[in-house]
Write a protein that holds these residues in place. Structure first.
Motif, mmCIF file in Angstrom:
data_model
loop_
_atom_site.group_PDB
_atom_site.id
_atom_site.type_symbol
_atom_site.label_atom_id
_atom_site.label_comp_id
_atom_site.label_asym_id
_atom_site.label_seq_id
_atom_site.Cartn_x
_atom_site.Cartn_y
_atom_site.Cartn_z
ATOM 1 N N LEU A 35 5.890 4.036 -4.431
ATOM 2 C CA LEU A 35 6.140 3.525 -3.168
ATOM 3 C C LEU A 35 6.309 4.951 -2.124
ATOM 4 O O LEU A 35 6.133 5.057 -0.853
ATOM 5 C CB LEU A 35 7.036 2.603 -2.784
ATOM 6 C CG LEU A 35 6.564 1.132 -3.002
ATOM 7 C CD1 LEU A 35 7.505 0.235 -3.165
ATOM 8 C CD2 LEU A 35 5.496 0.767 -2.020
ATOM 9 N N LEU A 38 3.012 6.431 -1.631
ATOM 10 C CA LEU A 38 2.247 5.584 -0.651
ATOM 11 C C LEU A 38 2.803 5.720 0.744
ATOM 12 O O LEU A 38 1.872 6.021 1.706
ATOM 13 C CB LEU A 38 2.389 4.085 -0.959
ATOM 14 C CG LEU A 38 1.513 3.577 -2.100
ATOM 15 C CD1 LEU A 38 1.948 2.202 -2.391
ATOM 16 C CD2 LEU A 38 0.149 3.662 -1.960
ATOM 17 N N ALA A 39 4.115 5.893 1.031
ATOM 18 C CA ALA A 39 4.652 6.055 2.367
ATOM 19 C C ALA A 39 4.226 7.380 2.791
ATOM 20 O O ALA A 39 4.400 7.725 4.243
ATOM 21 C CB ALA A 39 6.286 5.697 2.333
ATOM 22 N N LEU A 42 -0.457 6.956 3.058
ATOM 23 C CA LEU A 42 -1.021 6.047 3.933
ATOM 24 C C LEU A 42 -0.806 6.169 5.488
ATOM 25 O O LEU A 42 -1.684 6.172 6.089
ATOM 26 C CB LEU A 42 -0.425 4.652 3.646
ATOM 27 C CG LEU A 42 -0.862 4.065 2.132
ATOM 28 C CD1 LEU A 42 -0.198 2.759 2.038
ATOM 29 C CD2 LEU A 42 -2.493 4.040 2.142
ATOM 30 N N MET A 65 2.975 -1.415 8.704
ATOM 31 C CA MET A 65 4.247 -1.277 8.280
ATOM 32 C C MET A 65 4.846 -2.613 7.689
ATOM 33 O O MET A 65 5.359 -2.485 6.734
ATOM 34 C CB MET A 65 5.359 -1.059 9.441
ATOM 35 C CG MET A 65 6.641 -0.596 9.468
ATOM 36 S SD MET A 65 7.106 0.321 7.848
ATOM 37 C CE MET A 65 6.664 1.994 8.477
ATOM 38 N N LEU A 68 3.553 -2.535 4.182
ATOM 39 C CA LEU A 68 4.460 -1.951 3.289
ATOM 40 C C LEU A 68 6.105 -2.464 2.976
ATOM 41 O O LEU A 68 6.374 -2.462 1.771
ATOM 42 C CB LEU A 68 4.899 -0.442 4.068
ATOM 43 C CG LEU A 68 5.632 0.616 3.354
ATOM 44 C CD1 LEU A 68 5.006 1.261 2.152
ATOM 45 C CD2 LEU A 68 6.306 1.567 4.088
ATOM 46 N N SER A 72 7.321 -3.019 -0.635
ATOM 47 C CA SER A 72 8.482 -2.570 -1.165
ATOM 48 C C SER A 72 9.541 -3.849 -1.636
ATOM 49 O O SER A 72 10.278 -3.721 -2.645
ATOM 50 C CB SER A 72 9.055 -1.727 -0.030
ATOM 51 O OG SER A 72 10.365 -1.326 -0.537
ATOM 52 N N THR A 115 13.791 0.425 0.088
ATOM 53 C CA THR A 115 12.899 0.008 1.216
ATOM 54 C C THR A 115 13.333 1.102 2.438
ATOM 55 O O THR A 115 12.090 1.423 2.988
ATOM 56 C CB THR A 115 12.983 -1.505 1.547
ATOM 57 O OG1 THR A 115 12.900 -2.160 0.271
ATOM 58 C CG2 THR A 115 11.776 -1.987 2.483
ATOM 59 N N VAL A 118 11.364 4.316 1.735
ATOM 60 C CA VAL A 118 10.032 4.207 2.109
ATOM 61 C C VAL A 118 9.591 4.260 3.839
ATOM 62 O O VAL A 118 8.763 4.828 4.154
ATOM 63 C CB VAL A 118 9.337 3.381 1.201
ATOM 64 C CG1 VAL A 118 9.380 3.880 -0.152
ATOM 65 C CG2 VAL A 118 9.493 2.192 1.493
ATOM 66 N N TRP A 122 7.709 7.059 5.798
ATOM 67 C CA TRP A 122 6.712 6.700 6.922
ATOM 68 C C TRP A 122 6.717 7.210 8.013
ATOM 69 O O TRP A 122 5.854 7.796 8.888
ATOM 70 C CB TRP A 122 6.262 5.337 6.647
ATOM 71 C CG TRP A 122 4.971 4.666 7.371
ATOM 72 C CD1 TRP A 122 4.675 5.086 8.952
ATOM 73 C CD2 TRP A 122 3.852 4.047 6.691
ATOM 74 N NE1 TRP A 122 3.627 4.340 8.897
ATOM 75 C CE2 TRP A 122 2.871 3.921 7.801
ATOM 76 C CE3 TRP A 122 3.618 3.769 5.556
ATOM 77 C CZ2 TRP A 122 1.809 3.192 7.359
ATOM 78 C CZ3 TRP A 122 2.570 3.309 5.173
ATOM 79 C CH2 TRP A 122 1.506 2.906 6.204
ATOM 80 N N SER A 154 13.051 -5.349 7.163
ATOM 81 C CA SER A 154 13.010 -5.130 5.802
ATOM 82 C C SER A 154 14.561 -5.748 5.175
ATOM 83 O O SER A 154 14.203 -6.239 4.139
ATOM 84 C CB SER A 154 13.040 -3.612 5.328
ATOM 85 O OG SER A 154 14.415 -2.940 5.854
#
Lengths: 264, 314
Positions: A35, A38-39, A42, A65, A68, A72, A115, A118, A122, A154
């Motif tokens: 993750l 990815l964060a 992306l 977002m 994501l 997560s 979470t 990440v 981002w 989140s």
């Protein structure tokens, strides 16, 4: 025979211990690494076609977002409770002098911490990109508000995943159901209510729209053969935050109550 | 007297009709090694799960060192080490990482955790695997690692649920040897098993459980005496002549004599005193006795006879 076990732990230190152990597990399972990658990568995708304004660029990037956060939440909290029972590690973990609520609180907080990490990554990448492309003066002034909203959403998303994990028996079922609830069921409910011109204020994914709308972006929904435009509702910041916090509190409390009573 | 483990009328019901445990009362003294024997589904694991706080009893109480497990689980579980069923492991972690966490859970200091990890992994013969991921471990290795976790904090009481299940003969012998060592260190061991031979090898006493009820409790020695059913198998240096057999039959204490494959089976009243007296008479008759052994019914036969008894002792 004198035991080496001593009574030095309280609920707080137990939760801290559980949180650290969960973080170690997330690290060792490489979920966190995946993750984090990815964060980092992306947010670079909007560079393929950059809009004219910094606001448009940030809005495009933050459109991902919610996805994501759901991914997560599902990855870190989807098997937090049921995974222990399914893989029988509960037989190793629970017959020990720890409060079960502390163990599960540590699990929730660890999932949340991952979470948060990440999300923060981002926003960091997005901020750097926006500054580099459009200049620091063009940075949307409510970016921090968007960041705060993402963090609050989140807590709710991880809470939903935690509750689902405490109800279901299999990790894979829990993970899929978390995706279904947050990516399909709730968004479809929002869409239906919007078409009926009724504001879906109580749906948490609707409140999550604040992540982009606080920046000042607006949107409308084209519908029908003639492309009629249906005006979308926009959540208010205060009510959206209350809804997200309520989801987090209710889901975590309910998940905790179920998890603590769960038996093999 | 404060027992290491004590249960009072322990009952566990699932739904309205099924009782996994039906009034189980146990009293296990400190330092005892007690076998908990019964067929699959008898309620052994349910009892152990209640003792280790995994399951709440429907009624009754379970005490560990005098502490009610349901009321004060943290206090009760501090002095327990448990191996329950076939526990899972975090296969992406190493034994060192897993045991370090549990050492902290038991409030052990860092240096003590490191020392005990070395000691326990040495004891369970996994010293070279301390920093290798457990995903590559065999069943026996995983079981030994679970035992290492159970004894990491030097518990007063060790609860083992089917510890040799799925192990090869070598693994079984190793576990058996470990249990003997724990006993010599004064640990109280509560060992659940459906293998009678396992229990007979290492336990002081045995509790038989069937359909959720305790059906018999006795020392291994006492069971041995009860199993004596009044037959002495005697081998002689030379084959017995018809006259010798007649002399045996003329002994008052002997009810009948069977001779087969060079062994005479002497039937008597089953009392140990009678057995001793018969041996003395045989020696006095100059029959050149090579071996003399009181035959008992097999442990399995005893088990079957106990389990077929409908009446519980609770």
């Amino acid at each position: 025979m004198a035991t080496n076990a001593v009574n030095t732990t309280n609920n707080f230190s137990e939760t801290w211990l559980s949180l650290r152990f969960e973080l170690l597990k997330h690290l060792k399972r490489r979920r966190l690494a995946i993750l984090v990658v990815l964060a980092t990568i992306l947010p670079l995708l909007p560079l393929i076609r950059t809009p004219d304004t910094a606001l448009g660029f940030a809005g495009n990037s933050l459109g991902f977002m919610t996805v994501l956060i759901v991914v997560s939440a599902a990855m870190f909290a989807g098997d937090a409770v049921c995974g222990e029972f399914e893989k029988k590690t509960s037989l190793l973990l629970f017959p020990t002098p720890q409060n079960r609520a502390s163990i599960f609180a540590g699990k929730y907080l660890a999932a949340l911490a991952c979470t948060f990490l990440v999300i923060s990554l981002w926003y960091l990448v997005l901020t750097l990109e926006t500054g580099a492309l459009y200049g620091w003066r063009e940075m949307p002034e409510d970016m921090w508000k968007s960041f705060l909203t993402a963090l609050i959403f989140s807590t709710a998303a991880v809470g939903v995943a935690f509750l689902v994990s405490s109800i279901l028996k299999r990790s894979i079922s829990a993970t899929i159901l978390v995706f279904l609830i947050l990516m399909m069921i709730m968004p479809v409910a929002v869409m239906i209510m919007t078409l009926l011109e009724s504001e879906p204020w109580f749906v948490v994914t609707y409140s999550a729209n604040l992540i982009t709308t606080v920046l000042g972006t607006t949107s409308s929904l084209p519908m029908g053969p003639h492309g009629d435009v249906v005006q979308q509702f926009t959540p208010t910041f205060g009510r959206g935050v209350v809804v997200m916090v309520t989801y987090a509190v209710v889901c975590v409390a309910a998940g905790m109550a179920i998890a603590v009573r769960k038996e093999d | 007297m404060e027992y290491a483990i004590r249960t009072e009328n322990l009952t566990k019901s699932y739904g309205k009709t099924f009782k996994a445990l039906d009034g189980v009362s146990l009293q296990i003294k400190r330092g005892e090694v007690v076998g908990y024997v019964g067929p699959n589904g008898a309620g052994k694991t349910t009892t152990i799960k209640i003792l280790t706080g995994l399951v709440r009893p429907t009624s009754g109480h379970a005490y560990v060192n005098g502490t009610d497990v349901a009321a004060k689980p943290k206090d009760a579980l501090r002095s327990i080490g448990a191996l329950i069923e076939v526990p899972g492991v975090y296969d992406y972690l190493t034994p060192h990482e897993t045991l370090t966490y549990f050492g902290r859970v038991y409030g052990m200091r860092r240096d003590m955790i490191d020392r005990r990890i070395k000691e326990t992994l040495e004891l369970v013969r996994l010293p070279d695997w301390e920093h290798k991921k457990t995903g590559a471990f065999s069943t026996g290795m995983l079981r030994r690692l679970a035992i290492a976790k159970a004894i990491l904090h030097r518990p007063d009481i060790l609860i083992l649920d089917e510890p040799v299940l799925g192990l090869d003969p070598k693994g079984i012998m190793e576990i058996r040897e470990m249990i003997r060592q724990f006993r010599s260190e004064g640990m109280t061991v509560f060992l659940s098993s459906h293998l009678l031979s396992e229990v007979a090898e290492v336990c002081d006493s045995v509790v038989f459980l069937d359909k959720g009820k305790v059906v018999s409790t006795d020392s291994v020695e006492g069971i041995g005496q009860r199993m004596d059913h009044g037959v002495a198998a005697v081998r002689f240096l030379r084959p017995l002549s018809p006259q010798d057999i007649e002399r045996l039959r003329s002994i008052d204490l002997i009810r009948s004599v069977d001779v087969k494959n060079g062994t005479a089976r002497l039937h008597y009243d089953g009392k140990p005193e009678s057995s001793v007296q018969i041996l003395k008479i045989l020696v006095s008759l100059n029959l050149d006795v090579v071996s003399y052994a009181a035959e008992g019914v097999g442990l399995e036969e005893y088990y079957v006879s106990v389990m077929s008894d409908e009446k519980g002792v609770n």
